[in-house]
Motif scaffolding. Structure first.
Motif, PDB file in Angstrom:
ATOM      1  N   UNK A   1      -6.702  -4.536   7.863  1.00  0.00           N
ATOM      2  CA  UNK A   1      -5.239  -4.632   7.574  1.00  0.00           C
ATOM      3  C   UNK A   1      -4.949  -4.857   6.187  1.00  0.00           C
ATOM      4  N   UNK A   2      -4.075  -4.305   5.640  1.00  0.00           N
ATOM      5  CA  UNK A   2      -3.879  -4.906   3.975  1.00  0.00           C
ATOM      6  C   UNK A   2      -2.723  -5.507   4.102  1.00  0.00           C
ATOM      7  N   UNK A   3      -2.411  -6.451   3.075  1.00  0.00           N
ATOM      8  CA  UNK A   3      -1.096  -7.051   2.968  1.00  0.00           C
ATOM      9  C   UNK A   3      -0.986  -7.607   1.362  1.00  0.00           C
ATOM     10  N   UNK A   4       0.310  -7.844   1.085  1.00  0.00           N
ATOM     11  CA  UNK A   4       0.659  -8.508  -0.250  1.00  0.00           C
ATOM     12  C   UNK A   4       1.794  -9.411  -0.134  1.00  0.00           C
TER      13      UNK A   4
ATOM     14  N   UNK B   1       4.926 -11.107  -3.956  1.00  0.00           N
ATOM     15  CA  UNK B   1       4.612  -9.901  -3.605  1.00  0.00           C
ATOM     16  C   UNK B   1       3.293  -9.764  -4.538  1.00  0.00           C
ATOM     17  N   UNK B   2       2.013  -9.211  -4.071  1.00  0.00           N
ATOM     18  CA  UNK B   2       1.180  -9.176  -5.080  1.00  0.00           C
ATOM     19  C   UNK B   2       1.440  -7.646  -5.420  1.00  0.00           C
ATOM     20  N   UNK B   3       0.800  -7.080  -6.528  1.00  0.00           N
ATOM     21  CA  UNK B   3       0.955  -5.752  -7.081  1.00  0.00           C
ATOM     22  C   UNK B   3      -0.189  -5.091  -6.020  1.00  0.00           C
ATOM     23  N   UNK B   4       0.220  -3.924  -6.108  1.00  0.00           N
ATOM     24  CA  UNK B   4      -0.645  -2.741  -5.158  1.00  0.00           C
ATOM     25  C   UNK B   4      -2.271  -3.162  -5.319  1.00  0.00           C
TER      26      UNK B   4
END
Lengths: 158, 294
Positions: free
Chosen positions: B122-125, B188-191
């Motif tokens: 899973x990816x998260x930011x 929020x982390x950048x992409x």
């Protein structure tokens, strides 16, 4: 099944006892309100689903606010908290008394886990070791206590 | 000092030895506490410390000496962990290029991830995504009834690792992004900086890990931090600042195996292995540790 992440603290006062119930996650979202700082504070932790390090700090700072002669009674302490009772300074202060706490049991045969709630006066006292009756899994096998007693019960020797 | 092949080649089937031999021969072994091995001129990053019944405090002393891989000889996963360490030492480039498949495939061979029900990525930011991540992880763990006994340990570890990724912790680098930012901040982390949470079932255990795109953990600082954490009889929380200073304690104490790979300036991979044998099998003191700093 989804975990209940929502931190919730409810309380009511009856005589000189303030009864508090905490549920959900003790994490960065946890807000421990001011509570009457006298008499007896009874905290039921049976609804706590998880706890992280930031929640631990919030908990310890909250506990530090209770000063003598307040007596804090902790009820139904979950394993995820008990395992750190003895190893983190300030988790339990000298105002805290543990009335009941979970002890995890494991069945090597079926892989099941059951949490037994050990209660003061029934399964342990200040001077004695914890005595728990045999716990059986769904197939009738005797389960084993799934913690190291010296470490897990270390807080009782405080 | 002997190498892994000379001491332990019998642990693996004869049919696999031709493939494994060059890897096993490239890695030396120092045994503790036997004292049989000459420890002068040890090339610590290329030497595995094989130990018996050493507690975390003593393991951290070995980490302080410079050992990056400490493997417990008495544990049932000894052969597997020894091989893991050998792979990490002998094939670091392959490992660092894409480490997750090594965990997903149980360090057997480098192959495509082909069992979707046995792994989760899973990816998260954002911190606000954490609850959903932990729910997904809980559902994934529920596939294997044996995780019921250790699910709370796994969730706690994942919780700490996700926070470390989001807040670029734990490091004392004063210039780091998000230093001392309250953990309640919904950043929020950048992409390009998104974190990854992964989990997989492999060989009687479940591995849960996180990857960040900072690669900011520094060996000296980390070793000192861990030594302090596990030398003290009672740990104190940090009353101010972003984190409470207890996250790594929870991560290492909860898990049976701990893996840390840092590719400086590129990524950090932190992962924990949990034996599917209940709570104590993981929380006891005889852990396997792998700490590589690239």
């Amino acid at each position: 099944m989804a975990i209940n992440h929502k931190f919730r603290l409810t309380s009511f006062v009856e005589g000189d006892t303030t009864s508090i119930a905490i549920s959900g996650a003790i994490d960065e979202t946890a807000e421990f309100n001011e509570v009457r700082n006298d008499g007896r504070i009874k905290i039921d932790l049976s609804g706590v689903t998880r706890m992280n390090s930031v929640g631990t700090r919030a908990w310890c700072l909250w506990m530090q606010r209770f000063r003598a002669p307040v007596e804090v009674i902790l009820v139904n302490c979950p394993t995820i908290m008990v395992k750190n009772f003895a190893s983190i300074k300030g988790f339990l202060t000298n105002r805290c008394r543990v009335y009941s706490f979970e002890v995890p049991f494991y069945s090597p045969e079926t892989g099941e886990r059951r949490d037994f709630v050990a209660t003061w006066g029934k399964h342990f006292t200040a001077s004695s070791e914890v005595k728990i009756p045999p716990i059986l899994d769904s197939k009738g096998n005797q389960m084993v206590m799934d913690v190291h007693p010296d470490t897990y019960f270390g807080f009782l020797r405080r | 000092m002997k190498n892994v092949f000379q001491l332990y080649s019998k642990l693996w089937p004869e049919s696999s030895l031709p493939t494994l031999k060059p890897i096993l021969e490239a890695v030396k072994v120092a045994r503790f506490p036997s004292g049989k091995d000459d420890l002068r001129n040890v090339d610590h990053p290329r030497t595995i410390a094989v130990v018996k019944e050493l507690r975390l405090k003593e393991l951290m002393r070995l980490v302080g000496m410079g050992f990056e891989h400490i493997v417990q000889e008495d544990r049932e996963d000894f052969a597997q962990e020894l091989l893991t360490a050998c792979f990490m030492i002998a094939q670091p480039d392959t490992f660092f290029r894409n480490p997750i498949p090594f965990f997903v495939n149980g360090f057997k061979t480098y192959k495509a991830i082909d069992h979707p029900d046995k792994h989760l990525i899973l990816r998260f930011s954002k911190p606000s995504e954490k609850s959903t991540l932990l729910d997904w992880l809980a559902v994934f763990l529920d596939q294997q009834p044996k995780t019921n006994a250790l699910k709370d340990l796994c969730i706690q570890v994942a919780d700490e690792m996700v926070s470390n990724v989001l807040f670029n912790a734990p490091t004392s680098n004063k210039k780091r992004l998000f230093k001392d930012v309250a953990r309640t901040t919904d950043l929020e982390l950048p992409t390009s900086r998104r974190g990854k949470l992964f989990a997989c079932f492999a060989d009687h255990k479940v591995v849960i890990g996180c990857v960040d795109s900072y690669g900011s953990l520094v060996q000296k600082e980390m070793v000192e931090y861990l030594a302090k954490m596990f030398n003290e009889t009672g740990n104190e929380f940090r009353p101010t600042g972003g984190g409470a200073g207890l996250g790594m304690k929870y991560i290492i104490e909860n898990s049976g195996n701990f893996y840390l790979l840092v590719s400086p300036g590129k990524f950090t991979l932190m992962a924990c292995g949990f034996m599917l044998r209940g709570f104590q099998a993981n929380t006891n003191q005889n852990k396997n540790l792998h700490l590589c700093f690239g």
